[in-house]
Design an enzyme around this catalytic site. Sequence first.
Site, PDB file in Angstrom:
ATOM      1  N   ASP A  26       0.835  -1.201   0.000  1.00 28.71           N
ATOM      2  CA  ASP A  26       0.000   0.000   0.000  1.00 28.71           C
ATOM      3  C   ASP A  26       0.877   1.261   0.000  1.00 28.71           C
ATOM      4  O   ASP A  26       1.817   1.375   0.798  1.00 28.71           O
ATOM      5  CB  ASP A  26      -0.865  -0.027   1.268  1.00 28.71           C
ATOM      6  CG  ASP A  26      -1.882   1.086   1.320  1.00 28.71           C
ATOM      7  OD1 ASP A  26      -2.848   1.026   0.556  1.00 28.71           O
ATOM      8  OD2 ASP A  26      -1.710   2.013   2.138  1.00 28.71           O
ATOM      9  N   GLU A  50       1.757  -0.427  -4.923  1.00 29.55           N
ATOM     10  CA  GLU A  50       0.660   0.496  -5.264  1.00 29.55           C
ATOM     11  C   GLU A  50       1.250   1.894  -5.356  1.00 29.55           C
ATOM     12  O   GLU A  50       1.656   2.479  -4.346  1.00 29.55           O
ATOM     13  CB  GLU A  50      -0.443   0.480  -4.203  1.00 29.55           C
ATOM     14  CG  GLU A  50      -1.646   1.309  -4.657  1.00 29.55           C
ATOM     15  CD  GLU A  50      -2.250   2.207  -3.600  1.00 29.55           C
ATOM     16  OE1 GLU A  50      -3.396   2.629  -3.784  1.00 29.55           O
ATOM     17  OE2 GLU A  50      -1.581   2.536  -2.601  1.00 29.55           O
TER      18      GLU A  50
HETATM   19  C1  NOJ Z   1      -4.399   3.131  -0.689  1.00 27.59           C
HETATM   20  C2  NOJ Z   1      -5.565   2.231  -0.442  1.00 27.59           C
HETATM   21  O1  NOJ Z   1      -5.900   1.563  -1.616  1.00 27.59           O
HETATM   22  C3  NOJ Z   1      -6.679   3.110   0.091  1.00 27.59           C
HETATM   23  O2  NOJ Z   1      -7.902   2.437   0.142  1.00 27.59           O
HETATM   24  C4  NOJ Z   1      -6.265   3.616   1.423  1.00 27.59           C
HETATM   25  O3  NOJ Z   1      -7.238   4.502   1.928  1.00 27.59           O
HETATM   26  C5  NOJ Z   1      -4.919   4.349   1.351  1.00 27.59           C
HETATM   27  N1  NOJ Z   1      -3.949   3.656   0.544  1.00 27.59           N
HETATM   28  C6  NOJ Z   1      -4.344   4.505   2.728  1.00 27.59           C
HETATM   29  O4  NOJ Z   1      -3.887   3.273   3.207  1.00 27.59           O
END
Ligand code: NOJ
Length: 537
Positions: free
Chosen positions: A209, A273
């Site tokens: 993430d 991500e």
């Molecule tokens: C990316 C995640 O996909 C999202 O849902 C989240 O709110 C943020 N990162 C913070 O972790």
Amino acid sequence: MTGIDAAAADAHPWWKHGVIYQIYPRSFQDSDGDGVGDLRGIRARLGHLEWLGIDAVWISPFYPSPMVDFGYDVTDHRGVDPRFGTLDDFDALVEDAHARGIRVILDYIPNHTSDQHPWFRESRRSRDDPRRDWYIWRDPAPDGGPPNNWLSAFGGSAWTLDEATGQYYLHSFLREQPDLNWRNPAVEAEMLEVIRFWMERGADGVRVDAVQKVIKDEALRDDPPNPDYHPGVDDPYDAQLRILSGDRPEVHDVIARMRRLTDAYPDRVLIGEIYNAIERLMAYYGHDGAGCHFPYNFQLIKLPWDARTIDEAVRGYESLLPPGAWPNWVLGNHDRHRVASRVGPAQARVAAMLLFTLRGTPTLYYGDEIGMRDVPIPPELVQDPWEKNLPGQGLGRDPERTPMQWDASPSAGFTTGEPWLPVAEDFARVNVAAQREDPASLLTLHRRLIALRQAEPALALGRWAPVDAEGAVLAYLREGEESRFLVALNLGEAPARLAGDWAGEVAISTHGEREGEAVRGTLELRGAEGVVVRLRA
Ligand code: NOJ
């Protein structure tokens, strides 16, 4: 993996030719009637995933959490929140998934914890608590305001003042999600152990993430303004170029250490991500296999549904990939509006064909296989903190997180209780059970596209080459040692054609009944039709 022989499988690990399916666990299947999905629910629905033909699931977070950001605010990275089940449920899920040939990728959230995490509770106790340096604390600016201009992704400053100790702490997301200090080696060591913990327990990989956020500018310099920002139109978060609050060169050293740990286990995958410009994204492949196996490529989510725009994006992406880097494509996720709402039901079929015929690992978001659409959420039912912070701007993510529509029974078969978000009104028609029986359904199309991709090395692993097309037509070739395919997609509603001296037969059409039809010369496409043509050798 029927079409891919053993030798090819060695050279091409599963995460290259496999299809990934993202599960948002709150919304997939509830097994205990509390209205929130859980791990047992996922386990009970593995049959659907096996039938669909996917190779791996990525499960969004199920760790203990106060759920302010629905699991992206973690209080224990090594546990399971009781709402989702237990570690035993996790083990049973992995065992059953593996028995069906389905890998399990987890969400790994290194950048921040919950403010209720024991580390942060200790950290905020006093300025000289041993945990103080586990998070990012700074004195106020001379005027008493935040230490710099960094913004939170969910609105407002990325800094919150802790009155008791008189310092600000940094949170790139919600104030309930304080950022860990990865420049502290103890933090890194502890957080890397989290990867090991889940790999030892059978996870096949992690989706990392917000990985570009993990390292920030050491001197905490201000982010510069974004010259392309349109106030009142764009998300206020985009008012700055976030080149100092994240995406720092040292992040690649951290990722290299994550990768080394991942590679200590056979056949695992590390996916990053990263929302960033494509040029910046490429750096996250790292050098000499030291980066992510792939950074998620969100272009299809972000770009307008226009053939020339997407053609240019695919060509640009292919040309920028570093040598040996493996591509990937994503059409939807839990943070962005549903593809069927973005492009409409007819084009959702074309989009599916695009996803499964481009070169690179496809990730499919739960429910997109049946054409689930964004569900309007009345203000009193809003759950997402982003929507609560910035209401009415279309930023809220509840609409794309509604319960999976399994059948026509109450709550679409998702729960026997009150679902945490409303079920779509069209569920009696748009559901898995109904579409499984229908040879013309979007679900059947997904299954057939996945089967074709898995049976044909040219589609799963082969080369990609652009084809010049005009207007609403997007076309490209996929080529393997034994076969070649032309993919031609009509992103418009009017009939269109692809000129050329084509010779072959239709392998699959979004419109079904053309399969086996001979193709000679110019290829005619109906409105919103996509076809894959097996070209004559
Ligand atoms: C990316 C995640 O996909 C999202 O849902 C989240 O709110 C943020 N990162 C913070 O972790």
